[in-house]
Structures are given as C-alpha cells and as structure tokens.
Design a protein around this motif. Sequence first.
Motif, PDB file in Angstrom:
ATOM      1  N   LEU A  89       3.416   1.237   0.778  1.00 25.22           N
ATOM      2  CA  LEU A  89       2.930  -0.070   0.289  1.00 25.22           C
ATOM      3  C   LEU A  89       2.175   0.022  -0.974  1.00 25.22           C
ATOM      4  O   LEU A  89       1.932  -1.084  -1.464  1.00 25.22           O
ATOM      5  N   MET A  90       1.830   1.376  -1.349  1.00 26.72           N
ATOM      6  CA  MET A  90       1.209   1.408  -2.759  1.00 26.72           C
ATOM      7  C   MET A  90       1.926   1.703  -3.883  1.00 26.72           C
ATOM      8  O   MET A  90       1.484   1.785  -5.047  1.00 26.72           O
ATOM      9  N   LYS A  91       3.131   1.936  -3.432  1.00 26.82           N
ATOM     10  CA  LYS A  91       4.367   2.548  -4.500  1.00 26.82           C
ATOM     11  C   LYS A  91       4.762   1.367  -5.353  1.00 26.82           C
ATOM     12  O   LYS A  91       5.219   1.494  -6.292  1.00 26.82           O
ATOM     13  N   THR A  96      -0.828  -3.881  -6.058  1.00 24.76           N
ATOM     14  CA  THR A  96      -1.421  -2.636  -5.927  1.00 24.76           C
ATOM     15  C   THR A  96      -2.251  -2.554  -7.169  1.00 24.76           C
ATOM     16  O   THR A  96      -3.689  -1.877  -6.851  1.00 24.76           O
ATOM     17  N   ALA A  99      -5.285  -4.333  -6.510  1.00 22.29           N
ATOM     18  CA  ALA A  99      -6.217  -3.904  -5.234  1.00 22.29           C
ATOM     19  C   ALA A  99      -6.859  -2.759  -5.781  1.00 22.29           C
ATOM     20  O   ALA A  99      -8.245  -2.416  -5.568  1.00 22.29           O
ATOM     21  N   LEU A 100      -6.650  -1.894  -6.635  1.00 25.98           N
ATOM     22  CA  LEU A 100      -7.197  -0.590  -6.927  1.00 25.98           C
ATOM     23  C   LEU A 100      -8.371  -0.929  -8.011  1.00 25.98           C
ATOM     24  O   LEU A 100      -9.204   0.112  -8.229  1.00 25.98           O
ATOM     25  N   SER A 158      -2.354  -3.487   7.489  1.00 24.97           N
ATOM     26  CA  SER A 158      -2.568  -3.531   6.345  1.00 24.97           C
ATOM     27  C   SER A 158      -3.837  -4.359   5.786  1.00 24.97           C
ATOM     28  O   SER A 158      -4.674  -3.949   5.114  1.00 24.97           O
TER      29      SER A 158
END
Length: 353
Positions: A89-91, A96, A99-100, A158
């Motif tokens: 899901l982070m790739k 992404t 979110a980070l 998630s």
Amino acid sequence: MPILPLTPPVPFVPMRLSPVNLKILAYTLDVEGFDSSDVLRRCGIESADDLQEDGDWLPLHLFDRLMAAAIEETGDPFFGLVAGKSIALMKYGAITPLALSTPSLRQLLEDIRRFALLAVERAEVELLESGQTACLMVNPVIENGLSGRFRTEQVATSAVQMLRFTGASTSDIYQVEFPYAIPTGHEQRYLSTFGPRILFERKACSISFNPAILDLRMPTHDPVAYMTARTRAESVLAARQAGTDMADAVRQWLLNAFPRLPTVSETAAQMGMNERSFRRQLGMLGTSHAELAQECQRLMAERLLAEGKLPLKQIADALGFSSVHSFHRAFRRWSGLTPSAWREGKGLAQDQG
C-alpha cells in the motif's frame, strides 16, 4: 418494425478504477509469497507490468475477479486483513507521500477524501463527527460476496493502521463494526487486527475512535515535503478530471447518436476541436474514438439485452450494426459470450439474486 428511440437522459456507465488497485494487490501477493503472475493471467492480464499507474482505468468487475482469484490462490478467505496492512500500500499512488508528511490525521483524511479520485470513482472512507466520538464509515467500491468482504476488510484494516500511525492507542479505538456474521474460528485474527471491541451483523462497516487524535500534530510532518506532494497530487487530479470530462462528453454524444455512428470529424466538431487535436487529446487519455464507440455499443447492447424487450435483430439495428451476424461477432469479442448466452445468464443471475 420501427426502431425504438435510444436517447436515455443519463446513460449507465459501469464503475471503473485505476490499475494501481490491481497492481497493489498483485504486489501484496508477491510480498506474501504467492504467485501473482498466475493470478493475473487467470484474470486475463499477462503481467503486472501491464498495470501502469497512469494507464487506462479498468472495469470494476476485473478487480472483483482479481480479489476472488487472490482468495483462491492463497486459500485464505480473510486475505483482505493481510492486504490492508501490506507494505504494498505504501509503494504506489499519490496518497503515500501525503500520509508520510501530513500535519495531522484530520488533514490526511481530507486528502484521502479528495485524492481518492485518483484511484477510484468515489472515496471509500468518510469521516463523521458527533459529540465525543469520531467515526470512519467504510463504503467499499465492491460490497457483495467474498470480494466484497475482502475489500471491506482491506479498507477497514488500512483505516485502523492509519489511526495507529497517527498516534491512536488501543483505548482510542472505541469500536469496529462489520455488516456480516462473525467468522467462527477466526476471531483471533480480527482481535489482533482491530482490537478487542468488535461487533458483527451491524448495518455497515464503521470505526469509532477518540476525536482528540484528529488534530494531534504529526511528528513526521514535513511542511515542504507535504506541499510538494499535495501540489503534485492536485496537478494529477486536475489532469484526470479534465480527461474524464472529455471522455464522458464523447460517450454521451455517441450514445445519443445511436443507431447512427458519428465520424471522428463529426465528434471532434461537437467537442469544439479540430480532428487532429481531438485525436491527440484522446491519445493522451489512452483511448481513441473507435474504442469509445465500441465501449458505448457494448454498454447499450448489455442494457437492451438485460431488459429483454427487443429481439437481437432490432438490437443490432439500433446499435448501427449491418447485420445480426456482425453484432453477434462483436459482442462475442467483447464479452466472450454470444448475445443470447449473455442475456440468459443475466436473467438467471437476476432470478437467483
């Protein structure tokens, strides 16, 4: 027999979604030690390389088939719990980097609501606030059958992972609800994923939590990285919406023109463009006038077949085919079935439903 006029005010267009959803699931299978290539081939996809993040959007039923094939490959009807916390899901995707670097959970949820449209046609998570409780309502794009439970649990997992990432403890997650019966013998998997307060056989899937965590400042917040990620997401979204508007306008024009099929130059003029610019714009969207025309023919064919009111000859005429034979050949190329077999199968499915 006269041909019935075919000018529906709002033509039905099946839901589609970005290939990134299928790419994430394929990568999840690989990460978990399964053969994604075999699963993809069972769904008519040669390899994950064919699933480009910015490629043509795919019919929702293809994602449905892929989830069902993933359950079959893994032998795990609860694989959605695994997929919902996979590093896959982070790739991929625009969410992404947001979110980070997000400043808060509230901002992240707002970004998910806005930029979900880069992956699906509507957001699958909605924030509701009432008094001393905040709630995430989970509305998966597929709701029924094993695939529906897979997607529900993937999105819910998630969402809980997101709450924990932004600072929620077990006590901050008040309650998690699911709209189906508790899977006997698998209670521990749900407890370890969602915590101790779970209810089944409720009206919908929802996650209630402490609203105080919505505005906690994220320790990973990076203002520069966040604004860079948001600017990029806004740019991609604007391009996507502009392209979708044009493609939808072409579909509407073609559907209303049946049984006559307008030429490329006629459609370009209707869109207020010259033919060369029109072809180039469609090419940038990964489609063409011929592909959109065939898509519209299939949409209208399926609608008329499902209604069951017209004989095949009249449907063929209404869609601009020169003969029943040419309609038969085209429909079999689209669906793998003859028009009669498709209509019989659709009627059977409706009777059983």
